[in-house]
Design a protein around this motif. Structure first.
Motif, PDB file in Angstrom:
ATOM      1  N   ASN A  83       3.487  -0.758  10.255  1.00 39.76           N
ATOM      2  CA  ASN A  83       2.431   0.181  10.637  1.00 39.76           C
ATOM      3  C   ASN A  83       1.760   0.921   9.478  1.00 39.76           C
ATOM      4  N   SER A  84       2.199   0.709   8.256  1.00 36.29           N
ATOM      5  CA  SER A  84       1.499   1.300   7.097  1.00 36.29           C
ATOM      6  C   SER A  84       2.034   0.692   5.803  1.00 36.29           C
ATOM      7  N   GLY A  85       1.302   0.941   4.727  1.00 30.57           N
ATOM      8  CA  GLY A  85       1.785   0.523   3.410  1.00 30.57           C
ATOM      9  C   GLY A  85       3.028   1.313   3.019  1.00 30.57           C
ATOM     10  N   SER A  86       3.090   2.570   3.431  1.00 29.96           N
ATOM     11  CA  SER A  86       4.276   3.391   3.125  1.00 29.96           C
ATOM     12  C   SER A  86       5.502   2.822   3.820  1.00 29.96           C
ATOM     13  N   SER A  87       5.317   2.347   5.054  1.00 31.53           N
ATOM     14  CA  SER A  87       6.439   1.720   5.759  1.00 31.53           C
ATOM     15  C   SER A  87       6.842   0.429   5.057  1.00 31.53           C
ATOM     16  N   LEU A 110       2.085   6.475 -12.322  1.00 34.01           N
ATOM     17  CA  LEU A 110       0.810   6.480 -11.598  1.00 34.01           C
ATOM     18  C   LEU A 110       0.937   5.515 -10.426  1.00 34.01           C
ATOM     19  N   THR A 111       1.094   6.076  -9.238  1.00 35.24           N
ATOM     20  CA  THR A 111       1.255   5.266  -8.029  1.00 35.24           C
ATOM     21  C   THR A 111       1.125   6.192  -6.838  1.00 35.24           C
ATOM     22  N   TRP A 112       1.315   5.642  -5.654  1.00 34.42           N
ATOM     23  CA  TRP A 112       1.301   6.482  -4.462  1.00 34.42           C
ATOM     24  C   TRP A 112       2.692   7.093  -4.264  1.00 34.42           C
ATOM     25  N   VAL A 113       2.730   8.270  -3.638  1.00 34.33           N
ATOM     26  CA  VAL A 113       3.987   8.995  -3.456  1.00 34.33           C
ATOM     27  C   VAL A 113       5.039   8.158  -2.727  1.00 34.33           C
ATOM     28  N   SER A 114       4.613   7.297  -1.793  1.00 38.49           N
ATOM     29  CA  SER A 114       5.600   6.570  -0.978  1.00 38.49           C
ATOM     30  C   SER A 114       6.398   5.553  -1.798  1.00 38.49           C
ATOM     31  N   ASP A 115       5.849   5.103  -2.919  1.00 37.63           N
ATOM     32  CA  ASP A 115       6.621   4.185  -3.772  1.00 37.63           C
ATOM     33  C   ASP A 115       7.856   4.897  -4.318  1.00 37.63           C
ATOM     34  N   ILE A 116       7.664   6.109  -4.766  1.00 29.66           N
ATOM     35  CA  ILE A 116       8.781   6.848  -5.358  1.00 29.66           C
ATOM     36  C   ILE A 116       9.642   7.466  -4.256  1.00 29.66           C
ATOM     37  N   VAL A 184       1.032  -4.041  -3.994  1.00 32.05           N
ATOM     38  CA  VAL A 184      -0.331  -4.564  -4.109  1.00 32.05           C
ATOM     39  C   VAL A 184      -1.233  -3.840  -3.113  1.00 32.05           C
ATOM     40  N   CYS A 185      -0.810  -2.659  -2.681  1.00 29.25           N
ATOM     41  CA  CYS A 185      -1.566  -1.915  -1.658  1.00 29.25           C
ATOM     42  C   CYS A 185      -2.998  -1.637  -2.086  1.00 29.25           C
ATOM     43  N   GLU A 186      -3.239  -1.590  -3.414  1.00 26.78           N
ATOM     44  CA  GLU A 186      -4.587  -1.272  -3.904  1.00 26.78           C
ATOM     45  C   GLU A 186      -5.255  -2.487  -4.544  1.00 26.78           C
ATOM     46  N   SER A 187      -4.733  -3.686  -4.323  1.00 24.05           N
ATOM     47  CA  SER A 187      -5.231  -4.815  -5.130  1.00 24.05           C
ATOM     48  C   SER A 187      -5.277  -6.148  -4.384  1.00 24.05           C
ATOM     49  N   PHE A 206       1.586  -4.564   0.867  1.00 26.55           N
ATOM     50  CA  PHE A 206       0.138  -4.362   1.015  1.00 26.55           C
ATOM     51  C   PHE A 206      -0.097  -3.240   2.021  1.00 26.55           C
ATOM     52  N   SER A 207      -1.246  -2.567   1.872  1.00 25.45           N
ATOM     53  CA  SER A 207      -1.639  -1.536   2.843  1.00 25.45           C
ATOM     54  C   SER A 207      -2.995  -1.912   3.434  1.00 25.45           C
ATOM     55  N   PHE A 208      -3.153  -1.669   4.722  1.00 29.00           N
ATOM     56  CA  PHE A 208      -4.441  -1.905   5.379  1.00 29.00           C
ATOM     57  C   PHE A 208      -5.030  -0.598   5.884  1.00 29.00           C
ATOM     58  N   ALA A 211      -9.258   2.983   3.754  1.00 24.70           N
ATOM     59  CA  ALA A 211      -9.960   3.038   2.456  1.00 24.70           C
ATOM     60  C   ALA A 211      -9.677   1.831   1.572  1.00 24.70           C
ATOM     61  N   HIS A 212      -8.897   0.865   2.030  1.00 31.39           N
ATOM     62  CA  HIS A 212      -8.514  -0.247   1.147  1.00 31.39           C
ATOM     63  C   HIS A 212      -9.408  -1.482   1.348  1.00 31.39           C
ATOM     64  N   HIS A 213      -9.037  -2.608   0.694  1.00 31.09           N
ATOM     65  CA  HIS A 213      -9.917  -3.786   0.711  1.00 31.09           C
ATOM     66  C   HIS A 213     -10.217  -4.270   2.117  1.00 31.09           C
ATOM     67  N   GLU A 218      -4.617   1.540  10.469  1.00 28.91           N
ATOM     68  CA  GLU A 218      -3.422   1.776   9.657  1.00 28.91           C
ATOM     69  C   GLU A 218      -2.668   0.453   9.673  1.00 28.91           C
ATOM     70  N   GLY A 219      -1.893   0.190   8.644  1.00 33.69           N
ATOM     71  CA  GLY A 219      -1.099  -1.041   8.662  1.00 33.69           C
ATOM     72  C   GLY A 219      -0.599  -1.407   7.283  1.00 33.69           C
ATOM     73  N   GLY A 220       0.393  -2.271   7.249  1.00 37.17           N
ATOM     74  CA  GLY A 220       0.933  -2.728   5.971  1.00 37.17           C
ATOM     75  C   GLY A 220       1.609  -4.074   6.139  1.00 37.17           C
TER      76      GLY A 220
HETATM   77  C1  LIG Z   1      -0.112   1.945  -4.325  1.00 37.32           C
HETATM   78  C2  LIG Z   1       0.059   2.390  -2.894  1.00 37.32           C
HETATM   79  N1  LIG Z   1       1.216   2.170  -2.280  1.00 37.32           N
HETATM   80  C3  LIG Z   1       1.425   2.542  -1.004  1.00 37.32           C
HETATM   81  C4  LIG Z   1       0.441   3.177  -0.276  1.00 37.32           C
HETATM   82  C5  LIG Z   1       0.720   3.598   1.118  1.00 37.32           C
HETATM   83  O1  LIG Z   1      -0.105   2.942   2.024  1.00 37.32           O
HETATM   84  P1  LIG Z   1      -0.459   3.609   3.438  1.00 37.32           P
HETATM   85  O2  LIG Z   1      -1.512   4.626   3.189  1.00 37.32           O
HETATM   86  O3  LIG Z   1      -0.946   2.461   4.249  1.00 37.32           O
HETATM   87  O4  LIG Z   1       0.783   4.206   3.963  1.00 37.32           O
HETATM   88  C6  LIG Z   1      -0.787   3.448  -0.874  1.00 37.32           C
HETATM   89  C7  LIG Z   1      -1.820   4.149  -0.116  1.00 37.32           C
HETATM   90  O5  LIG Z   1      -2.888   4.414  -0.451  1.00 37.32           O
HETATM   91  C8  LIG Z   1      -0.993   3.053  -2.214  1.00 37.32           C
HETATM   92  O6  LIG Z   1      -2.138   3.289  -2.835  1.00 37.32           O
END
Ligand SMILES: Cc1ncc(COP(=O)(O)O)c(C=O)c1O
Length: 425
Positions: A83-87, A110-116, A184-187, A206-208, A211-213, A218-220
């Motif tokens: 259901n999301s890239g964070s998931s 430099l990344t999204w908070v959910s990676d860390i 690869v959520c941003e690429s 990946f994230s859908f 704002a992404h490609h 919402e989705g991942g």
């Molecule tokens: C690099 C990266 N990882 C993970 C996410 C999380 O994706 P989501 O917003 O679908 O939860 C994002 C979101 O922008 C992201 O940029």
């Protein structure tokens, strides 16, 4: 009045080929971070799916079909839609823990908070590295320096469409048997050599998000070539339930080991419910058909943007080979607070939406959630990302963005002055 003076100067500078005289800077550029990422045709696909009789809406055959089509498009054996890239991040790191055990995970600053967050939540120790200024991805040299016998994975982010891999890094990780995980959520669609990013790692995410490609609202997606990880990820997505596994042998082994349990309710892991729905998958399938075409337009847009920025003021030497960006990266060449303020003022004035700090807001080590455990001063060890934190921005890059708008924005930005002009240099 200053604005009027700037206008005239810019027109003069760009008369020689880039901008025409007739262009006025008073017109609002009306440039959001993303535009039209879900189209009427996507809504129609959903309507067709829902009518005339409401079908199964919870995870079922549409999700399965989307996963297969995504795997084919990417070039991997297995994909798991969530259901999301964070998931996707969370399940990936949970699967890593279940199969490889706890230890250290090397992560970017430099990344999204959910990676860390996923690394911390799963009980791993995050080990940070600074970025390479030309790719915004992890500095490969520092990654290799930080590998220890405790390292369980390198969790690398391809930031805003730029490839962060190089041949030496891949070869060293292979030689040292350190798994690579790619965010690869941003690429989506970016490549390294002949292959798409997301096909190099043990797992990729990946994230859908809108704002992404491409977007499923919402989705991942989590992708892998490893059957065991695939089964684990499928179970983790649905409460850790064994019946989610596609492997009859694996299911049977649990049934035999646990004869006291109802086979429908065997929980192999403390899992989650991060399933998506059939509706999101229908949108994803419709979107995937135009992803490559959209990405070609985005790549042309980025090149035009970087080619027309003033390299004295802004960084233009990003490694664009294989890149595929849904955002323009605007990073000041020098730490110049006056130019930075003028950039933000100009973008607001012309209706250009932006995000300061680029991906995830910049240096993660400045965030309260990390300062709490790593201290107030840890961020200072990572000067390259810290420059991007204060002097970097991203701006939307969508397929229908007009060439004239891009050129006009470049002209506006190039015309702005900073500290040097204040000091009369
Ligand atoms: C690099 C990266 N990882 C993970 C996410 C999380 O994706 P989501 O917003 O679908 O939860 C994002 C979101 O922008 C992201 O940029």
């Amino acid at each position: 009045m200053v604005g009027c003076r700037n206008k005239r100067r810019s027109c003069k500078r760009f008369n020689s080929g880039v901008l025409s005289n007739s262009m006025s800077y008073s017109k609002d550029l009306d440039w959001p971070l993303m535009r039209n990422n879900i189209l009427t045709s996507d809504a129609r696909a959903v309507a067709d799916f829902l009518l005339p009789e409401v079908p199964i809406l919870t995870q079922s055959s549409q999700v399965e079909a989307f996963e297969q089509e995504w795997s084919r498009w990417l070039g991997v054996d297995f994909s798991v839609f969530v259901n999301s890239g964070s998931s996707a991040n969370l399940l990936t790191i949970t699967a890593l823990r279940e199969i490889y055990g706890l230890g250290e995970v090397i992560v970017p600053t430099l990344t999204w908070v959910s990676d860390i967050a996923s690394v911390i939540q799963c009980g791993f120790t995050p080990v940070f590295v600074d970025i390479n200024r030309r790719t915004l991805g992890m500095d490969a040299h520092q990654v290799l320096e930080k590998i220890t016998p405790r390292t369980k994975a390198v969790f690398l982010t391809h930031v805003l469409g730029y490839n962060a891999l190089d041949a030496k890094l891949l070869a060293e990780l292979k030689a040292r048997q350190v798994p690579l995980i790619e965010d690869v959520c941003e690429s989506h669609g970016a490549t390294f050599g002949a292959r798409k990013l997301g096909t190099f790692g043990l797992m990729s995410n990946f994230s859908f998000y809108y704002a992404h490609h491409m977007s499923t609202i919402e989705g991942g997606m989590i992708c892998t070539n490893e059957p065991r990880l695939y089964e684990t990820l499928r179970m983790l997505r649905s409460h850790g339930m064994v019946r989610e596994s596609k492997s009859p042998d694996l299911r049977q082994s649990y049934f035999e080991k646990h004869p006291d349990l109802n086979p429908d309710f065997i929980f192999a892991f403390p899992g989650y419910n991060v399933r998506s729905t059939e509706i999101n998958a229908v949108i994803g399938r419709a979107q995937l058909k135009r992803l490559d075409q959209n990405n070609r337009s985005r790549t042309e847009n980025l090149r035009l943007f970087l080619e027309n920025l003033d390299p004295e003021k802004y960084q233009t030497d990003f490694v664009v080979e294989g890149s595929c960006n849904y955002a323009f990266t605007l990073v000041l060449q020098h730490p110049d607070p006056l130019l930075c303020d003028n950039v933000m003022k100009a973008m607001r004035q012309h209706g250009v939406e932006f995000r300061r700090g680029t991906s995830g807001g910049g240096n993660q080590l400045r965030q309260p959630y990390l300062k709490k455990t790593l201290g107030e001063k840890e961020f200072a060890k990572y000067p390259v990302v810290d420059h991007v934190h204060f002097y970097g921005f991203y701006i939307g890059n969508y397929p229908e963005l007009e060439r004239e708008k891009i050129l006009k924005l470049c002209a506006i930005l190039n015309d702005l002055s900073g500290e040097e002009s204040r000091r009369g240099l």
